[in-house]
Design a protein around this motif. Sequence first.
Motif, PDB file in Angstrom:
ATOM      1  N   UNK A 109       0.852  -1.188   0.000  1.00 41.32           N
ATOM      2  CA  UNK A 109       0.000   0.000   0.000  1.00 41.32           C
ATOM      3  C   UNK A 109       0.884   1.234   0.000  1.00 41.32           C
ATOM      4  N   UNK A 110       0.688   2.116  -0.957  1.00 35.97           N
ATOM      5  CA  UNK A 110       1.386   3.405  -1.002  1.00 35.97           C
ATOM      6  C   UNK A 110       0.359   4.504  -0.765  1.00 35.97           C
ATOM      7  N   UNK A 111       0.517   5.226   0.327  1.00 34.80           N
ATOM      8  CA  UNK A 111      -0.426   6.267   0.709  1.00 34.80           C
ATOM      9  C   UNK A 111       0.276   7.616   0.664  1.00 34.80           C
ATOM     10  N   UNK A 112      -0.332   8.578  -0.010  1.00 39.85           N
ATOM     11  CA  UNK A 112       0.220   9.920  -0.096  1.00 39.85           C
ATOM     12  C   UNK A 112      -0.194  10.714   1.132  1.00 39.85           C
ATOM     13  N   UNK A 113       0.787  11.088   1.956  1.00 40.93           N
ATOM     14  CA  UNK A 113       0.551  11.908   3.132  1.00 40.93           C
ATOM     15  C   UNK A 113       1.325  13.212   2.961  1.00 40.93           C
ATOM     16  N   UNK A 114       0.608  14.283   2.626  1.00 43.17           N
ATOM     17  CA  UNK A 114       1.287  15.540   2.315  1.00 43.17           C
ATOM     18  C   UNK A 114       2.067  15.394   1.029  1.00 43.17           C
ATOM     19  N   UNK A 115       3.372  15.607   1.113  1.00 42.49           N
ATOM     20  CA  UNK A 115       4.235  15.457  -0.067  1.00 42.49           C
ATOM     21  C   UNK A 115       4.998  14.139  -0.055  1.00 42.49           C
ATOM     22  N   UNK A 116       4.734  13.268   0.935  1.00 39.66           N
ATOM     23  CA  UNK A 116       5.488  12.022   1.067  1.00 39.66           C
ATOM     24  C   UNK A 116       4.629  10.805   0.798  1.00 39.66           C
ATOM     25  N   UNK A 117       5.262   9.758   0.249  1.00 40.93           N
ATOM     26  CA  UNK A 117       4.613   8.480   0.053  1.00 40.93           C
ATOM     27  C   UNK A 117       4.950   7.570   1.238  1.00 40.93           C
ATOM     28  N   UNK A 118       3.933   7.109   1.953  1.00 37.29           N
ATOM     29  CA  UNK A 118       4.108   6.182   3.064  1.00 37.29           C
ATOM     30  C   UNK A 118       3.760   4.782   2.577  1.00 37.29           C
ATOM     31  N   UNK A 119       4.711   3.850   2.715  1.00 38.42           N
ATOM     32  CA  UNK A 119       4.528   2.497   2.194  1.00 38.42           C
ATOM     33  C   UNK A 119       4.365   1.489   3.326  1.00 38.42           C
ATOM     34  N   UNK A 120       3.374   0.612   3.175  1.00 36.31           N
ATOM     35  CA  UNK A 120       3.151  -0.500   4.094  1.00 36.31           C
ATOM     36  C   UNK A 120       3.101  -1.788   3.273  1.00 36.31           C
ATOM     37  N   UNK A 121       3.786  -2.832   3.732  1.00 43.16           N
ATOM     38  CA  UNK A 121       3.718  -4.126   3.058  1.00 43.16           C
ATOM     39  C   UNK A 121       3.205  -5.179   4.033  1.00 43.16           C
ATOM     40  N   UNK A 122       2.438  -6.123   3.481  1.00 45.76           N
ATOM     41  CA  UNK A 122       1.887  -7.230   4.245  1.00 45.76           C
ATOM     42  C   UNK A 122       2.136  -8.528   3.482  1.00 45.76           C
TER      43      UNK A 122
END
Length: 271
Positions: A227-240
Amino acid sequence: MYLKNLTYVLLCSLMFFQVGCKRNKLQKSIAEIPKSEIDTVDSLQIEEVLNFEIIESDFDYLKLKSKIDLQSEAISQSFPANVHIQKDSVIWISVSVGIEAARCLITQDSILCLDRINRTYYSLSIEDLSTQFNFDFDFKLLQALLVGNLPLDRKPGDRIEPNSLYTSLFQNANNISIENQIDNVTHKLNTILAEDVQGKSKLGISYADFIPLLTGQLVPHSIFTKIDVLKGDEIKTTTLEFKHTKFEFTDQKLRFPYSVPKSYTKGEIVF
């Protein structure tokens, strides 16, 4: 276990189980489609989309056991989980590490979680989940991802694109653009690539290590999700990553126990 963010773990987990069931070829004639829709889409394309064979799940109740590995900026954790599903109704998850550490319940419109170690409970709506992940979720989409079915019903306007190893089915609804990749031999969905066009968040799921059960059902024992989530100007990545160890399909009713003890306090979910 990183119990402070355990609810975050469970919410992520809800979206990424996959099981296989009986062959289910969609049967729908062009005559059943409103003429107004046919006028805007080539009739041969409609027939190709609606009659392309995809093996989808059909069940009353399902029990799963799985080992889940979660990696994000805040959490690096592996844990076992038990899952009960009643089709089109409820999803129940229990995480145990010697004793039950957490429990989660999803209904058509809400998500409820208990952190038994810290004696805390959490609740949010499906709408809240969509806002937090910047991705347009609903119960039907979550269940489809859990059971390995298409996230959207097939309809006029979808597009089929054959490849050598798989066939891509492209779909759009609301703000979500989806590519479903279906294996040309097994006719099982093996990859989902989804993007929330407005929110710019991306979701990718791949299924592997398909093993036939004695019932003839074909199920994957390995699932990888990003999952790549855009938070502000940054991409936050979570893997499962999921390793399923047990599948049990049944027509007997399962239990979905959930209640909040009076001594528990309400907590705030940290994403």
